[in-house]
Design a protein around this motif. Sequence first.
Motif, PDB file in Angstrom:
ATOM      1  N   THR A  91      -7.103   9.349   6.520  1.00  0.00           N
ATOM      2  CA  THR A  91      -5.897  10.092   6.950  1.00  0.00           C
ATOM      3  C   THR A  91      -4.577   9.508   6.286  1.00  0.00           C
ATOM      4  N   GLY A  92      -4.776   8.388   6.086  1.00  0.00           N
ATOM      5  CA  GLY A  92      -3.484   7.672   5.504  1.00  0.00           C
ATOM      6  C   GLY A  92      -2.572   6.953   6.628  1.00  0.00           C
ATOM      7  N   MET A  93      -3.111   7.032   7.855  1.00  0.00           N
ATOM      8  CA  MET A  93      -2.560   6.764   8.901  1.00  0.00           C
ATOM      9  C   MET A  93      -3.329   5.516   9.665  1.00  0.00           C
ATOM     10  N   LEU A 103      -5.116   0.134   8.136  1.00  0.00           N
ATOM     11  CA  LEU A 103      -3.973   1.110   7.665  1.00  0.00           C
ATOM     12  C   LEU A 103      -4.193   2.550   7.108  1.00  0.00           C
ATOM     13  N   MET A 127      -3.036   3.381  15.437  1.00  0.00           N
ATOM     14  CA  MET A 127      -1.949   3.137  16.257  1.00  0.00           C
ATOM     15  C   MET A 127      -0.872   3.865  15.708  1.00  0.00           C
ATOM     16  N   GLU A 128      -0.585   4.772  14.616  1.00  0.00           N
ATOM     17  CA  GLU A 128       0.486   5.582  14.430  1.00  0.00           C
ATOM     18  C   GLU A 128       0.173   7.188  14.422  1.00  0.00           C
ATOM     19  N   VAL A 132       4.791   5.998  12.800  1.00  0.00           N
ATOM     20  CA  VAL A 132       4.608   5.398  11.729  1.00  0.00           C
ATOM     21  C   VAL A 132       5.088   3.744  12.137  1.00  0.00           C
ATOM     22  N   LEU A 162       3.086  14.203   6.818  1.00  0.00           N
ATOM     23  CA  LEU A 162       2.237  14.379   7.750  1.00  0.00           C
ATOM     24  C   LEU A 162       2.975  14.458   9.238  1.00  0.00           C
ATOM     25  N   THR A 217       4.571  -0.739   6.977  1.00  0.00           N
ATOM     26  CA  THR A 217       3.534  -1.176   6.217  1.00  0.00           C
ATOM     27  C   THR A 217       3.248  -2.563   6.243  1.00  0.00           C
ATOM     28  N   ARG A 227       1.158   5.001   1.266  1.00  0.00           N
ATOM     29  CA  ARG A 227       0.646   5.872   2.173  1.00  0.00           C
ATOM     30  C   ARG A 227       1.335   7.038   2.458  1.00  0.00           C
ATOM     31  N   PRO A 228       0.750   8.236   2.873  1.00  0.00           N
ATOM     32  CA  PRO A 228       1.601   9.614   3.097  1.00  0.00           C
ATOM     33  C   PRO A 228       2.796   9.040   4.110  1.00  0.00           C
ATOM     34  N   THR A 275       0.832  -1.108  -0.016  1.00  0.00           N
ATOM     35  CA  THR A 275       0.074  -0.018  -0.087  1.00  0.00           C
ATOM     36  C   THR A 275       0.895   1.170   0.050  1.00  0.00           C
ATOM     37  N   ASN A 292       4.346   9.817   7.513  1.00  0.00           N
ATOM     38  CA  ASN A 292       3.996  10.126   8.652  1.00  0.00           C
ATOM     39  C   ASN A 292       5.226  10.354   9.609  1.00  0.00           C
TER      40      ASN A 292
END
Lengths: 361, 361
Positions: free
Chosen positions: B33-35, B28, B38-39, A14, A322, A17, A4-5, A2, A7
């Motif tokens: 939010t892309g988070m 995920l 837990m992140e 973070v 982020l 993934t 993702r942004p 995936t 973080n």
Amino acid sequence: MTLRPYNFSAGPAVMPTEVLEQAQAELLDWRGTGMSVMEMSHRGKEFTQIAEEAESDLRELLNIPANYRVMFLQGGASSQFAMIPLNLLRGKTQADYCNTGIWSQKAIAEAQRYCSVNVVTDSTANKFTSIADPSTWQLNPNAAYVHYIANETINGLELHTPPQVGDVPLISDMSSTILSRPIDVNQFAAIYAGAQKNIGPAGLSVVIVREDLLGNPLSFTPTMFNYKVMADEKSMYNTPPTYTWYLAGLVFKWLKKQGGLTAIAETNQRKATALYKAIDDSDFYNNAIELRYRSWMNVPFTLADANLEKTFLAEAAQAGLLTLAGHRTVGGLRASIYNAMPESGVKALIDFMQAFAKRYG
Amino acid sequence: MTLRPYNFSAGPAVMPTEVLEQAQAELLDWRGTGMSVMEMSHRGKEFTQIAEEAESDLRELLNIPANYRVMFLQGGASSQFAMIPLNLLRGKTQADYCNTGIWSQKAIAEAQRYCSVNVVTDSTANKFTSIADPSTWQLNPNAAYVHYIANETINGLELHTPPQVGDVPLISDMSSTILSRPIDVNQFAAIYAGAQKNIGPAGLSVVIVREDLLGNPLSFTPTMFNYKVMADEKSMYNTPPTYTWYLAGLVFKWLKKQGGLTAIAETNQRKATALYKAIDDSDFYNNAIELRYRSWMNVPFTLADANLEKTFLAEAAQAGLLTLAGHRTVGGLRASIYNAMPESGVKALIDFMQAFAKRYG
């Protein structure tokens, strides 16, 4: 995998993934048991296996000697600020503490409730941008231990090698630096770390203690704060945070797959070097920490024009970068680049910073 | 909805399948939010919203009055065994405790380290199968509080209505019964519960305390064990167990969807009544608890021939009925039938028990 942004949160931070994807795949059914890991009895054979594998992988990664106990506890480093003096004064009444930043101050304040604290080095005068060379520290030979925060998460100040303190037991809060590189556990009496940076989700702490130091707590120590009890019960005196422990175990396996701590250390050093270089090469950004104490994990920086911070954060978020605000107590900006932050994330941040400086500089 | 085996674990226990499915779907990426939850920084706006919604849903479910503080803490009920006397003796030196089972004994042992404990009722003589009527308890008017375990998870003994103790503050460990039915919070000075039965995964405790009792802890109380500090900081004095808190919030929303505590109580009573009837109707099974103290949540039972226990457990597991062994300290069998255990699960267990009795009886 995936996309993702990126973080840059200082913690909870973070996660890899791949770890989240594995957790997702087996969330309702761990390996055909029909149970989520969070639904398992902590004393059943399935969770026992998960717990033991996590400990053994952590022991392998950090090369922890057999005479050290490893505990998976609740309460975070803030609980350890009390548990260290409660358990490790061992009849003594004095302890040495370093003051290298905000977490040091919290550790000292809590320890002062249980013993006489001697501050061996104090970075207040240099605004936590440097640390006096350990050879100049005023150590107390009667101290029960010397305590230091290896990496000050908020200030971005890191002591990259353990100080030499002679025969006095050395204790380190490694919350935001553990597992970022190999360490020699033998140099320490105790190491502790909240999970939510390089280990896993919040709600778990790893504590590593040399076993000969256990068994002499202050009389009023709550049983749940008693290292000896927790170590003897393999961290299952009561129900542990099972799902968080499991996720930490997945992170340890991911780390082994990355090549262990030597490999991850090389990546971490490259990431930090590139980001500090981008800051130093520009008049637009600044990091005031003395070079040899710059953190590999938390990179605080300021803008030449502090009024641009909000714009920086908003545009960064739009670019998929982020959680770059500095800690509320110090302000400014901060990029936390723990193990799970890939090099591509640091590169994307640098590219954004350079473009932003061009637009607004 | 996924079909899974029925898991009768006493805790960590089965979670509602819909909750696990939602957690899986957004593992995920929480709401774009892309988070993962837990992140997320625990002080960011996303997690703040999650945390506040969880508290407000819990307040709505339990109808918690405004003068009670709600805390989401780490450490489980075992930490509360110390935190109760550390925080709520309030200058007094005596406390009343009920001894109705194994958890009572643990609570008493920890409290004795901080105060003089008066045992107001003791079920040792009846082997924890009954409780003397509260009107006969020997209450101490100088006690700081009266403490009881509302439901003894291991023994299957439950006090279904709070005892009347006059003006002395009443404190209850509701770990394995909270949210199983409506309660009148006003009758209590404090209620606490480990999450891993009716709230969510292990690693979280809910503590509800009347606010006028806060602020007078014993001097050596660790800051992380100080209710006043934790309440004033909205359980974020340090990083809380964010992911577990989020999952608890999903469980609270699921409970509201079930119709709240009145509705779930009816289901729970039907489940328990059916299972006890199956036990009582048979000479093959036995539950020795006095009828009016039988737990709705934990149903221990024995076989007429204890040698058949292993066979029972093996055949039950093959039939998709998991984790039916009694606690290691008491042996026998036990079915825990918390909120998340559907009536179909209890029916499947009863069918299996009847067929097993026919085969081996």
